[in-house]
Structure formats: structure tokens, C-alpha cells
Write a protein that holds these residues in place. Structure first.
Motif, PDB file in Angstrom:
ATOM      1  N   ALA A 192       6.521   8.651  -5.676  1.00  0.00           N
ATOM      2  CA  ALA A 192       6.767   7.231  -5.440  1.00  0.00           C
ATOM      3  C   ALA A 192       7.567   7.127  -4.147  1.00  0.00           C
ATOM      4  O   ALA A 192       8.456   7.947  -3.898  1.00  0.00           O
ATOM      5  CB  ALA A 192       7.539   6.611  -6.601  1.00  0.00           C
ATOM      6  N   VAL A 193       7.234   6.145  -3.326  1.00  0.00           N
ATOM      7  CA  VAL A 193       7.954   5.914  -2.068  1.00  0.00           C
ATOM      8  C   VAL A 193       8.568   4.528  -2.139  1.00  0.00           C
ATOM      9  O   VAL A 193       7.873   3.545  -2.425  1.00  0.00           O
ATOM     10  CB  VAL A 193       7.003   6.022  -0.855  1.00  0.00           C
ATOM     11  CG1 VAL A 193       7.759   5.766   0.440  1.00  0.00           C
ATOM     12  CG2 VAL A 193       6.316   7.385  -0.828  1.00  0.00           C
ATOM     13  N   SER A 194       9.866   4.459  -1.901  1.00  0.00           N
ATOM     14  CA  SER A 194      10.560   3.172  -1.946  1.00  0.00           C
ATOM     15  C   SER A 194      10.496   2.498  -0.583  1.00  0.00           C
ATOM     16  O   SER A 194      10.366   3.167   0.448  1.00  0.00           O
ATOM     17  CB  SER A 194      12.030   3.393  -2.333  1.00  0.00           C
ATOM     18  OG  SER A 194      12.659   4.204  -1.345  1.00  0.00           O
ATOM     19  N   CYS A 195      10.599   1.174  -0.581  1.00  0.00           N
ATOM     20  CA  CYS A 195      10.618   0.434   0.685  1.00  0.00           C
ATOM     21  C   CYS A 195      11.209  -0.954   0.443  1.00  0.00           C
ATOM     22  O   CYS A 195      11.686  -1.240  -0.645  1.00  0.00           O
ATOM     23  CB  CYS A 195       9.219   0.364   1.288  1.00  0.00           C
ATOM     24  SG  CYS A 195       8.009  -0.374   0.193  1.00  0.00           S
ATOM     25  N   SER A 196      11.158  -1.785   1.480  1.00  0.00           N
ATOM     26  CA  SER A 196      11.954  -3.010   1.452  1.00  0.00           C
ATOM     27  C   SER A 196      11.303  -4.201   0.763  1.00  0.00           C
ATOM     28  O   SER A 196      11.977  -5.199   0.503  1.00  0.00           O
ATOM     29  CB  SER A 196      12.340  -3.389   2.887  1.00  0.00           C
ATOM     30  OG  SER A 196      11.175  -3.453   3.690  1.00  0.00           O
ATOM     31  N   SER A 197      10.004  -4.144   0.463  1.00  0.00           N
ATOM     32  CA  SER A 197       9.335  -5.264  -0.212  1.00  0.00           C
ATOM     33  C   SER A 197       7.964  -4.821  -0.709  1.00  0.00           C
ATOM     34  O   SER A 197       7.474  -3.745  -0.350  1.00  0.00           O
ATOM     35  CB  SER A 197       9.155  -6.451   0.748  1.00  0.00           C
ATOM     36  OG  SER A 197       8.186  -6.148   1.734  1.00  0.00           O
ATOM     37  N   GLY A 198       7.337  -5.693  -1.492  1.00  0.00           N
ATOM     38  CA  GLY A 198       5.963  -5.433  -1.908  1.00  0.00           C
ATOM     39  C   GLY A 198       5.024  -5.443  -0.709  1.00  0.00           C
ATOM     40  O   GLY A 198       4.088  -4.638  -0.624  1.00  0.00           O
ATOM     41  N   THR A 199       5.261  -6.357   0.213  1.00  0.00           N
ATOM     42  CA  THR A 199       4.458  -6.413   1.433  1.00  0.00           C
ATOM     43  C   THR A 199       4.595  -5.114   2.216  1.00  0.00           C
ATOM     44  O   THR A 199       3.607  -4.561   2.713  1.00  0.00           O
ATOM     45  CB  THR A 199       4.923  -7.606   2.304  1.00  0.00           C
ATOM     46  OG1 THR A 199       4.909  -8.789   1.508  1.00  0.00           O
ATOM     47  CG2 THR A 199       4.026  -7.783   3.510  1.00  0.00           C
ATOM     48  N   ALA A 200       5.831  -4.611   2.313  1.00  0.00           N
ATOM     49  CA  ALA A 200       6.062  -3.341   2.998  1.00  0.00           C
ATOM     50  C   ALA A 200       5.331  -2.207   2.282  1.00  0.00           C
ATOM     51  O   ALA A 200       4.726  -1.337   2.928  1.00  0.00           O
ATOM     52  CB  ALA A 200       7.559  -3.044   3.076  1.00  0.00           C
ATOM     53  N   ALA A 201       5.346  -2.217   0.941  1.00  0.00           N
ATOM     54  CA  ALA A 201       4.653  -1.162   0.184  1.00  0.00           C
ATOM     55  C   ALA A 201       3.166  -1.177   0.507  1.00  0.00           C
ATOM     56  O   ALA A 201       2.535  -0.125   0.689  1.00  0.00           O
ATOM     57  CB  ALA A 201       4.882  -1.363  -1.321  1.00  0.00           C
ATOM     58  N   LEU A 202       2.588  -2.376   0.596  1.00  0.00           N
ATOM     59  CA  LEU A 202       1.170  -2.481   0.951  1.00  0.00           C
ATOM     60  C   LEU A 202       0.934  -2.051   2.398  1.00  0.00           C
ATOM     61  O   LEU A 202      -0.105  -1.467   2.719  1.00  0.00           O
ATOM     62  CB  LEU A 202       0.682  -3.915   0.710  1.00  0.00           C
ATOM     63  CG  LEU A 202       0.514  -4.228  -0.785  1.00  0.00           C
ATOM     64  CD1 LEU A 202       0.746  -5.705  -1.087  1.00  0.00           C
ATOM     65  CD2 LEU A 202      -0.870  -3.779  -1.262  1.00  0.00           C
ATOM     66  N   HIS A 203       1.913  -2.307   3.264  1.00  0.00           N
ATOM     67  CA  HIS A 203       1.778  -1.846   4.649  1.00  0.00           C
ATOM     68  C   HIS A 203       1.823  -0.317   4.712  1.00  0.00           C
ATOM     69  O   HIS A 203       1.048   0.308   5.433  1.00  0.00           O
ATOM     70  CB  HIS A 203       2.852  -2.472   5.540  1.00  0.00           C
ATOM     71  CG  HIS A 203       2.503  -2.448   6.997  1.00  0.00           C
ATOM     72  ND1 HIS A 203       3.259  -3.054   7.962  1.00  0.00           N
ATOM     73  CD2 HIS A 203       1.465  -1.872   7.670  1.00  0.00           C
ATOM     74  CE1 HIS A 203       2.710  -2.855   9.161  1.00  0.00           C
ATOM     75  NE2 HIS A 203       1.611  -2.138   9.007  1.00  0.00           N
ATOM     76  N   LEU A 204       2.715   0.284   3.931  1.00  0.00           N
ATOM     77  CA  LEU A 204       2.734   1.753   3.858  1.00  0.00           C
ATOM     78  C   LEU A 204       1.363   2.264   3.416  1.00  0.00           C
ATOM     79  O   LEU A 204       0.837   3.232   3.964  1.00  0.00           O
ATOM     80  CB  LEU A 204       3.775   2.250   2.846  1.00  0.00           C
ATOM     81  CG  LEU A 204       5.240   1.867   2.986  1.00  0.00           C
ATOM     82  CD1 LEU A 204       6.080   2.628   1.953  1.00  0.00           C
ATOM     83  CD2 LEU A 204       5.752   2.129   4.387  1.00  0.00           C
ATOM     84  N   ALA A 205       0.779   1.584   2.426  1.00  0.00           N
ATOM     85  CA  ALA A 205      -0.497   2.038   1.867  1.00  0.00           C
ATOM     86  C   ALA A 205      -1.621   1.946   2.892  1.00  0.00           C
ATOM     87  O   ALA A 205      -2.368   2.919   3.087  1.00  0.00           O
ATOM     88  CB  ALA A 205      -0.837   1.220   0.613  1.00  0.00           C
ATOM     89  N   VAL A 206      -1.751   0.802   3.555  1.00  0.00           N
ATOM     90  CA  VAL A 206      -2.870   0.673   4.501  1.00  0.00           C
ATOM     91  C   VAL A 206      -2.649   1.552   5.735  1.00  0.00           C
ATOM     92  O   VAL A 206      -3.605   2.115   6.283  1.00  0.00           O
ATOM     93  CB  VAL A 206      -3.177  -0.787   4.912  1.00  0.00           C
ATOM     94  CG1 VAL A 206      -3.669  -1.597   3.733  1.00  0.00           C
ATOM     95  CG2 VAL A 206      -2.008  -1.471   5.557  1.00  0.00           C
ATOM     96  N   ALA A 207      -1.387   1.713   6.150  1.00  0.00           N
ATOM     97  CA  ALA A 207      -1.117   2.597   7.293  1.00  0.00           C
ATOM     98  C   ALA A 207      -1.444   4.042   6.916  1.00  0.00           C
ATOM     99  O   ALA A 207      -2.085   4.764   7.684  1.00  0.00           O
ATOM    100  CB  ALA A 207       0.343   2.470   7.736  1.00  0.00           C
ATOM    101  N   ALA A 208      -1.048   4.457   5.715  1.00  0.00           N
ATOM    102  CA  ALA A 208      -1.342   5.831   5.276  1.00  0.00           C
ATOM    103  C   ALA A 208      -2.837   6.041   5.108  1.00  0.00           C
ATOM    104  O   ALA A 208      -3.344   7.153   5.301  1.00  0.00           O
ATOM    105  CB  ALA A 208      -0.621   6.118   3.952  1.00  0.00           C
ATOM    106  N   ALA A 209      -3.553   4.970   4.776  1.00  0.00           N
ATOM    107  CA  ALA A 209      -5.010   5.060   4.626  1.00  0.00           C
ATOM    108  C   ALA A 209      -5.699   5.173   5.978  1.00  0.00           C
ATOM    109  O   ALA A 209      -6.911   5.347   6.042  1.00  0.00           O
ATOM    110  CB  ALA A 209      -5.533   3.834   3.876  1.00  0.00           C
TER     111      ALA A 209
END
Ligand SMILES: *Cc1c(COP(=O)(O)O)cnc(C)c1O
Length: 383
Positions: A60-77
Motif C-alpha cells: 500500500a502506498v500512502s499519499c495526500s488524497s484520493g485524487t493523488a492516489a489515482l494520479h499515482l496509479a495512472v502515472a505508474a501505469a
């Protein structure tokens, strides 16, 4: 004289949220430690371990918001300029903002009329050679069709990202008993914003079993900087770090989550039972095939009515808050996302304009509140 009743609890009242001695102790523990930044403290790492364990995922990776979590996901993709990501027009803007931020194009597929979740046929029809990923939202806490979406993504070589911001601990009726939403995708993203099932004000988490995706998300969260190897920026990254204060409160909230969800399921389930199978004329549950199921996370209680504006007004007069349509317009009709014609997703538009009625819900609602809401719905239906 109409009877004056206590207002129903909201997510902005202490009685609609659950903060106790554990959260208080968490805040003070962090202050006393002297370390508030997540890069240096122990709370964010502990929260990640606890979240990964709860969901049975490797990381699990923590971050500053749900939007940020989705940004981590699409960037990692690896989503970038020229790429497309298929998603729903019926969601929070945080579902699509990261796609746009990556210079890619969100492609909107229509939703199912019964629960507002993505229609897998529409998703399949929207796939092109440029498609990199699908973002499926488990809207209102009800399951999207993970089986068909997974199959479509596998067949086309796409990443499946689950947006679980509204589906904390929701279960997938298509899976084996107890299988959690957020375990079918390559990555699942969660929000700790004020209105979600649990909150630390703002915050986000992304879970995955893929070590490479986890590493790329972690780098993107902290300026592309792997702090174990000196000051080298391996990838593009932003500062999406969660603070220690947020993580400490989130840990206390995560420990409460099963109990909080039981409370939601008890009260919302009672209302769902009261409106199921035509018990209230003109009102239907907005769940798959209109039936309640035990694993629903009930972020809100979504209903289908004939005229959502009229119903919301009638309920409001009875002291029951209700949101017609959930959104004012589909995501693609916002000025920030120009270039989408009206009528692009007719089922989503009809839900918003006409049939969808969302009753806000939280753990402060009692079964007596549920009965009161059911009574108001019956009254509003015959008004
Ligand atoms: C709340 C929400 C988000 C965004 O989360 P934030 O923490 O507010 O950035 C994304 N998707 C859905 C479905 C949400 O409900």
C-alpha cells in the motif's frame, strides 16, 4: 404545525463522524515525536502496512488524497500524452483529473441504468489501440462488474484501476464470499476525505500486488526520489506525501472501519429493505437489479425515482437531505474537460437529470433514522 425533529447527522458534525480517544492520542503522539513529515516518521509506513494487510495486497502506498492516489496509479501505469483511459462520467472529478494531468485523454463510457456503474459493453466499445487503462469506480459503495472488466482488460492488455473512494470494505457479489472490492484490479485507490467512510480530513492510499507498480507509485509520490540511494530523482514525481498527523489519525480510523461499516450496513440495509421490491411506489434502489446485497458499502443510499428534483424537494421539506442526480452534470460536461458533446452517455445523463436520487449517509444514522427516512419517502411518494 409540522413536527420539529432532530436534524439527521452529517459528515460535518461530530455525531456523523467517529473520533475518540484513539484519534486524540494519535495526534498527540505525533506532535510529541517532533516529526510531522511522512518521509521521516513511522506513522505513514505503519498505516501502509496495516492497509496492505487489511486488503491482503502486497503493498500500500500512502499519499495526500484520493485524487493523488489515482494520479499515482495512472502515472505508474505509464499513462502519458496520446494515451487514452476509459472511465465513467458519473464520479468525482478526482477520477479523471489525473488522466488529464498526465496529458492523456479520458474516454467516457456509459453506465448501467440500474446502479450507475460502468457498462462493460460500453467500456469494450470505447477501447482503441491508444487505450492504456480502465478506471472503474465502485459507485456509492456498490460493485462495478469486476469480472467482465477484468476480462476486457486482460484481453486488450490494459491495466485495471479500481476507484474505491466510495467503497471502503465493500464486497464483490461476483467473487467468492467476502472478497473485497479493490482486489480485482492491478491497483485500487482509496480516499480519506471528510465525507468518506473513514477520514483524516484528506488523504489517500493505493494498493497493489505488483512490486514494480508499487515502486513507481512510491517514486511518483515523493518527487521520483528513492531516499535509500541519495538525492537522485529516478522518475518524474510530485510531492504527494501524506503527513504523519494524517497517517496517525488514519490508522485509528482504519482500526474502526469494520465497526463503522457494520453500523452503516445496519441502518442503510434497513432502509434498503424498506424500499426494496416496490414497497414504496415509484422508488427503487439504485443497485444492480434493484436488490440490496449484504456486501454493499453504502457510502450513500442511491435510489431511482421518476422525478429526482421533485422528490428531493419533497424530502427536504420533511427534513431529509437528498441530492438529485448526485452530480449537476456528467464529468465530461464540465468546463475543465471541453470537447464532449451532450448526449455522449445518455444513461448517465438521464440518471443525473431525471432518475437518480442520492441520500447522504454516515455511521451516525440509526435504524430509527432509517425508519424516519423510509417514512419520508413514503410520504413524498404520495405527495
Ligand atoms: C472522493 C472521491 C475521489 C477523490 O478523492 P479526494 O480524496 O477527494 O481527492 C475520487 N473518486 C471518487 C469516486 C470519490 O468519491
Amino acid at each position: 404545525m409540522p413536527q420539529r425533529e432532530m436534524p439527521l447527522p452529517t459528515a460535518l458534525d461530530p455525531c456523523g463522524r467517529t473520533f475518540g480517544p484513539e484519534e486524540r492520542e494519535a495526534v498527540l503522539r505525533v506532535l510529541d515525536s517532533g516529526v510531522l513529515c511522512g518521509a521521516f516518521g513511522r506513522e505513514t509506513r505503519s498505516l501502509e502496512a496495516e492497509m496492505a494487510a487489511l486488503y491482503g495486497r502486497a503493498e500500500a502506498v500512502s499519499c495526500s488524497s484520493g485524487t493523488a492516489a489515482l494520479h499515482l496509479a495512472v502515472a505508474a501505469a505509464g499513462v502519458g500524452p496520446g494515451d487514452e483511459v476509459v472511465t465513467t462520467p458519473l464520479s468525482d472529478f478526482g477520477t479523471v483529473a489525473p488522466v488529464v494531468a498526465q496529458g492523456a485523454r479520458p474516454v467516457f463510457a456509459d453506465v448501467r441504468a440500474d446502479d450507475g456503474n460502468l457498462d462493460p459493453d460500453a467500456v469494450e466499445a470505447a477501447v482503441t489501440p491508444r487505450t492504456k487503462a480502465v478506471i472503474a469506480v465502485h459507485l456509492f459503495g456498490g460493485a462495478a462488474d469486476t469480472v467482465r472488466l477484468r476480462e476486457i482488460c486482460d484481453r486488450h492488455g490494459l491495466l485495471l484501476i479500481e476507484d474505491c473512494a466510495q467503497a471502503w470494505l465493500g464486497e464483490d457479489p461476483a467473487g467468492p464470499p467476502g472478497r473485497l472490492l479493490g482486489t480485482a484490479g492491478d491497483i485500487a485507490c482509496f480516499s480519506l476525505q471528510q465525507y468518506k467512510h473513514i477520514t483524516a480530513g484528506d488523504g489517500g492510499l493505493a494498493v497493489t500486488d505488483d512490486a514494480d507498480l508499487a515502486r513507481r507509485m512510491r517514486l511518483f509520490m515523493d518527487k521520483g526520489w528513492d531516499r535509500s540511494e541519495g538525492r537522485i530523482h529516478r522518475t518524474m514525481g510530485l510531492n504527494y506525501r501524506m503527513t504523519e498527523l494524517v497517517a496517525a489519525v488514519a490508522r485509528a480510523q482504519l482500526a474502526r472501519l469494520p465497526g463503522l461499516l457494520t453500523r452503516r450496513r445496519t441502518s442503510a440495509g434497513r432502509l434498503a429493505g424498506a424500499v426494496a421490491e416496490g414497497a414504496v411506489p415509484g422508488v427503487r434502489l439504485a443497485t444492480a437489479s434493484g436488490t440490496p446485497y449484504e456486501g454493499h458499502a453504502w457510502w450513500v443510499v442511491p435510489l431511482l425515482v421518476d422525478d429526482n428534483a421533485r422528490a428531493a424537494k419533497a424530502l427536504d421539506a420533511l427534513g431529509v437531505p437528498a441530492l438529485p442526480g448526485y452530480l449537476e452534470r456528467p464529468l465530461y460536461a464540465n468546463p475543465a474537460l471541453a470537447g464532449h458533446p451532450p448526449g455522449l452517455c445518455p444513461r448517465a445523463e438521464r440518471l443525473i437529470d431525471r432518475t437518480l436520487l442520492v441520500l447522504p449517509w454516515n455511521e451516525g444514522y440509526t435504524t430509527a433514522d432509517a425508519d424516519r427516512v423510509a417514512g419520508a419517502l413514503r410520504k413524498a411518494a404520495t405527495a
